[in-house]
Design an enzyme around this catalytic site. Structure first.
Site, PDB file in Angstrom:
ATOM      1  N   SER A   1       0.866  -1.193   0.000  1.00 17.94           N
ATOM      2  CA  SER A   1       0.000   0.000   0.000  1.00 17.94           C
ATOM      3  C   SER A   1       0.889   1.225   0.000  1.00 17.94           C
ATOM      4  O   SER A   1       2.021   1.178   0.502  1.00 17.94           O
ATOM      5  CB  SER A   1      -0.874   0.019   1.251  1.00 17.94           C
ATOM      6  OG  SER A   1      -1.554   1.267   1.357  1.00 17.94           O
TER       7      SER A   1
ATOM      8  N   TYR B   1      -1.910  -0.507  10.535  1.00 18.27           N
ATOM      9  CA  TYR B   1      -1.998  -0.783   9.090  1.00 18.27           C
ATOM     10  C   TYR B   1      -0.740  -0.273   8.373  1.00 18.27           C
ATOM     11  O   TYR B   1      -0.118  -1.009   7.586  1.00 18.27           O
ATOM     12  CB  TYR B   1      -3.256  -0.110   8.514  1.00 18.27           C
ATOM     13  CG  TYR B   1      -3.465  -0.361   7.050  1.00 18.27           C
ATOM     14  CD1 TYR B   1      -3.997  -1.570   6.597  1.00 18.27           C
ATOM     15  CD2 TYR B   1      -3.127   0.603   6.097  1.00 18.27           C
ATOM     16  CE1 TYR B   1      -4.186  -1.798   5.228  1.00 18.27           C
ATOM     17  CE2 TYR B   1      -3.316   0.382   4.743  1.00 18.27           C
ATOM     18  CZ  TYR B   1      -3.851  -0.818   4.320  1.00 18.27           C
ATOM     19  OH  TYR B   1      -4.038  -1.052   2.981  1.00 18.27           O
TER      20      TYR B   1
ATOM     21  N   LYS C   1       2.089  -2.527   6.335  1.00 18.26           N
ATOM     22  CA  LYS C   1       2.353  -2.383   4.895  1.00 18.26           C
ATOM     23  C   LYS C   1       3.825  -2.022   4.633  1.00 18.26           C
ATOM     24  O   LYS C   1       4.395  -2.440   3.626  1.00 18.26           O
ATOM     25  CB  LYS C   1       1.399  -1.354   4.287  1.00 18.26           C
ATOM     26  CG  LYS C   1      -0.056  -1.823   4.269  1.00 18.26           C
ATOM     27  CD  LYS C   1      -0.229  -3.114   3.461  1.00 18.26           C
ATOM     28  CE  LYS C   1      -1.680  -3.517   3.322  1.00 18.26           C
ATOM     29  NZ  LYS C   1      -1.855  -4.717   2.477  1.00 18.26           N
TER      30      LYS C   1
HETATM   31  N1  LIG Z   1      -9.003  -0.392  -0.965  1.00 21.56           N
HETATM   32  C1  LIG Z   1      -7.989   0.454  -0.895  1.00 21.56           C
HETATM   33  O1  LIG Z   1      -8.146   1.691  -0.968  1.00 21.56           O
HETATM   34  C2  LIG Z   1      -6.591  -0.080  -0.706  1.00 21.56           C
HETATM   35  C3  LIG Z   1      -5.511   0.814  -0.804  1.00 21.56           C
HETATM   36  C4  LIG Z   1      -4.216   0.317  -0.640  1.00 21.56           C
HETATM   37  C5  LIG Z   1      -4.003  -1.030  -0.398  1.00 21.56           C
HETATM   38  N2  LIG Z   1      -5.080  -1.865  -0.297  1.00 21.56           N
HETATM   39  C6  LIG Z   1      -4.799  -3.261  -0.027  1.00 21.56           C
HETATM   40  O2  LIG Z   1      -5.340  -4.050  -1.067  1.00 21.56           O
HETATM   41  C7  LIG Z   1      -5.721  -5.329  -0.563  1.00 21.56           C
HETATM   42  C8  LIG Z   1      -7.163  -5.611  -0.909  1.00 21.56           C
HETATM   43  O3  LIG Z   1      -7.933  -4.544  -0.442  1.00 21.56           O
HETATM   44  P1  LIG Z   1      -9.501  -4.448  -0.690  1.00 21.56           P
HETATM   45  O4  LIG Z   1      -9.847  -3.020  -0.484  1.00 21.56           O
HETATM   46  O5  LIG Z   1      -9.870  -5.125  -1.962  1.00 21.56           O
HETATM   47  O6  LIG Z   1     -10.016  -5.285   0.572  1.00 21.56           O
HETATM   48  P2  LIG Z   1     -11.457  -5.908   0.865  1.00 21.56           P
HETATM   49  O7  LIG Z   1     -11.692  -5.742   2.322  1.00 21.56           O
HETATM   50  O8  LIG Z   1     -12.485  -5.375  -0.067  1.00 21.56           O
HETATM   51  O9  LIG Z   1     -11.242  -7.443   0.513  1.00 21.56           O
HETATM   52  C9  LIG Z   1     -10.358  -8.198   1.240  1.00 21.56           C
HETATM   53  C10 LIG Z   1     -10.812  -9.634   1.213  1.00 21.56           C
HETATM   54  O10 LIG Z   1      -9.929 -10.370   2.039  1.00 21.56           O
HETATM   55  C11 LIG Z   1     -10.665 -11.260   2.853  1.00 21.56           C
HETATM   56  N3  LIG Z   1      -9.969 -11.441   4.116  1.00 21.56           N
HETATM   57  C12 LIG Z   1      -9.837 -10.533   5.115  1.00 21.56           C
HETATM   58  N4  LIG Z   1      -9.148 -11.066   6.131  1.00 21.56           N
HETATM   59  C13 LIG Z   1      -8.846 -12.334   5.784  1.00 21.56           C
HETATM   60  C14 LIG Z   1      -8.149 -13.383   6.421  1.00 21.56           C
HETATM   61  N5  LIG Z   1      -7.644 -13.222   7.645  1.00 21.56           N
HETATM   62  N6  LIG Z   1      -7.997 -14.563   5.760  1.00 21.56           N
HETATM   63  C15 LIG Z   1      -8.522 -14.723   4.524  1.00 21.56           C
HETATM   64  N7  LIG Z   1      -9.216 -13.764   3.872  1.00 21.56           N
HETATM   65  C16 LIG Z   1      -9.367 -12.578   4.493  1.00 21.56           C
HETATM   66  C17 LIG Z   1     -12.007 -10.581   3.074  1.00 21.56           C
HETATM   67  O11 LIG Z   1     -12.992 -11.543   3.360  1.00 21.56           O
HETATM   68  C18 LIG Z   1     -12.219  -9.842   1.748  1.00 21.56           C
HETATM   69  O12 LIG Z   1     -12.947 -10.642   0.855  1.00 21.56           O
HETATM   70  C19 LIG Z   1      -5.460  -5.268   0.953  1.00 21.56           C
HETATM   71  O13 LIG Z   1      -4.195  -5.820   1.231  1.00 21.56           O
HETATM   72  C20 LIG Z   1      -5.445  -3.780   1.236  1.00 21.56           C
HETATM   73  O14 LIG Z   1      -4.696  -3.456   2.380  1.00 21.56           O
HETATM   74  C21 LIG Z   1      -6.352  -1.421  -0.453  1.00 21.56           C
END
Ligand SMILES: NC(=O)c1ccc[n+]([C@@H]2O[C@H](COP(=O)([O-])OP(=O)(O)OC[C@H]3O[C@@H](n4cnc5c(N)ncnc54)[C@H](O)[C@@H]3O)[C@@H](O)[C@H]2O)c1
Length: 256
Positions: A149, A164, A168
């Site tokens: 991230s 968080y 990251k």
């Molecule tokens: N959305 C953003 O703005 C953003 C920005 C930067 C980085 N990210 C990173 O991108 C990745 C995906 O983000 P997203 O927004 O699509 O997340 P999200 O919350 O929409 O989806 C994450 C998925 O992971 C699953 N999950 C959560 N904990 C789990 C566990 N312990 N074991 C197995 N599955 C698990 C959840 O059920 C969910 O389906 C993450 O690593 C997040 O930190 C997201």
């Protein structure tokens, strides 16, 4: 090989964690479009089942759902065994699960802080290591792509997400360490660092988050589908000399 052919993933097998929704789901659709077959991994079976079924049908591929808690070594071992049982090998692994906690430093509980590190950093280590063991055993020059991230570089003010951000930053440096250690096996390890992503799509975002948009040079959030090309580049033969690389996709946020 023709340039666009380098991006094809026909015959490549692997898994994508956190693929029941959000960024992981967009990655699953994108990788299926270029011919990859993989497990859609997540902790809620119903969600990953639906995604796997939809993609298998849409692209006529063998895409399977696997329930897994990424912070539990036994659950991860079980997931890896199922992937190998289904496909015989692992060519790519996208370690994408991540969760966030908004509790400020002075009041975040030890349990909550620990949970973020357990899932985002330790869990990512477990799923990456599981794939790496198979790659080494089978002599596969595979690719690992970790979702980090921009929060591994900046602090997302005014939010209070120390656990968080810490997790990251750890993912980025774990990527570096893995890349160096795995180079001798021909295994490449890279990461993608998204900025703010709107799961509802690139246009609409809740009013109270306007400040986040204002701080982004592009003055908008991205949709998850805007990240897919970077993951595909890192997973495919288009990036054979890239290892330990981080692709930041943040609309310019980390520059200001
Ligand atoms: N959305 C953003 O703005 C953003 C920005 C930067 C980085 N990210 C990173 O991108 C990745 C995906 O983000 P997203 O927004 O699509 O997340 P999200 O919350 O929409 O989806 C994450 C998925 O992971 C699953 N999950 C959560 N904990 C789990 C566990 N312990 N074991 C197995 N599955 C698990 C959840 O059920 C969910 O389906 C993450 O690593 C997040 O930190 C997201």
């Amino acid at each position: 090989m023709a340039l666009l052919d380098m991006f094809r993933m026909d015959g490549k097998k692997g898994f994508i964690t956190g693929a029941g929704q959000g960024i992981g789901k967009a990655l699953a659709d994108g990788f299926a479009q270029v011919g990859a077959e993989f497990a859609v991994v997540g902790r809620t079976y119903e969600k990953v089942r639906i995604v796997a079924e939809e993609l298998s049908e849409k692209y006529k591929l063998n895409i399977i759902p696997i329930e897994c808690e990424v912070s539990d070594p036994e659950s991860v071992n079980n997931m890896i065994s199922k992937v190998v049982e289904a496909y015989g090998t692992i060519d790519f692994a996208i370690n994408n699960v991540g969760i966030v906690c908004f509790d400020p430093i002075e009041s975040v509980s030890p349990e909550n802080f620990h949970e973020i590190l357990d899932v985002n950093l330790f869990g990512l280590f477990l799923t990456a290591q599981g794939a790496i063991k198979v790659m080494i055993e089978k002599g596969v020059k595979g690719t690992i792509i970790n979702t980090a991230s921009m929060s591994g570089h900046i602090i997302n003010t005014p939010q209070t997400t120390s656990s968080y951000c810490t997790s990251k930053a750890g993912v980025i440096h774990l990527t570096h360490s893995m890349a160096v250690e795995m180079a001798k096996y021909g295994i490449r390890v890279n990461c993608v660092s998204p900025g703010y992503i709107s799961k509802a799509g690139p246009v609409k975002f809740p009013e109270e988050r306007q400040g986040w948009i204002d701080r982004t040079p592009q003055k908008r959030f991205a949709g998850p589908e805007e990240l897919v090309g970077a993951y595909l580049y890192l997973a495919s033969d288009a990036s054979l000399y890239a290892t330990g690389t981080e692709i930041i996709i943040d609309g310019g946020y980390t520059l200001i």
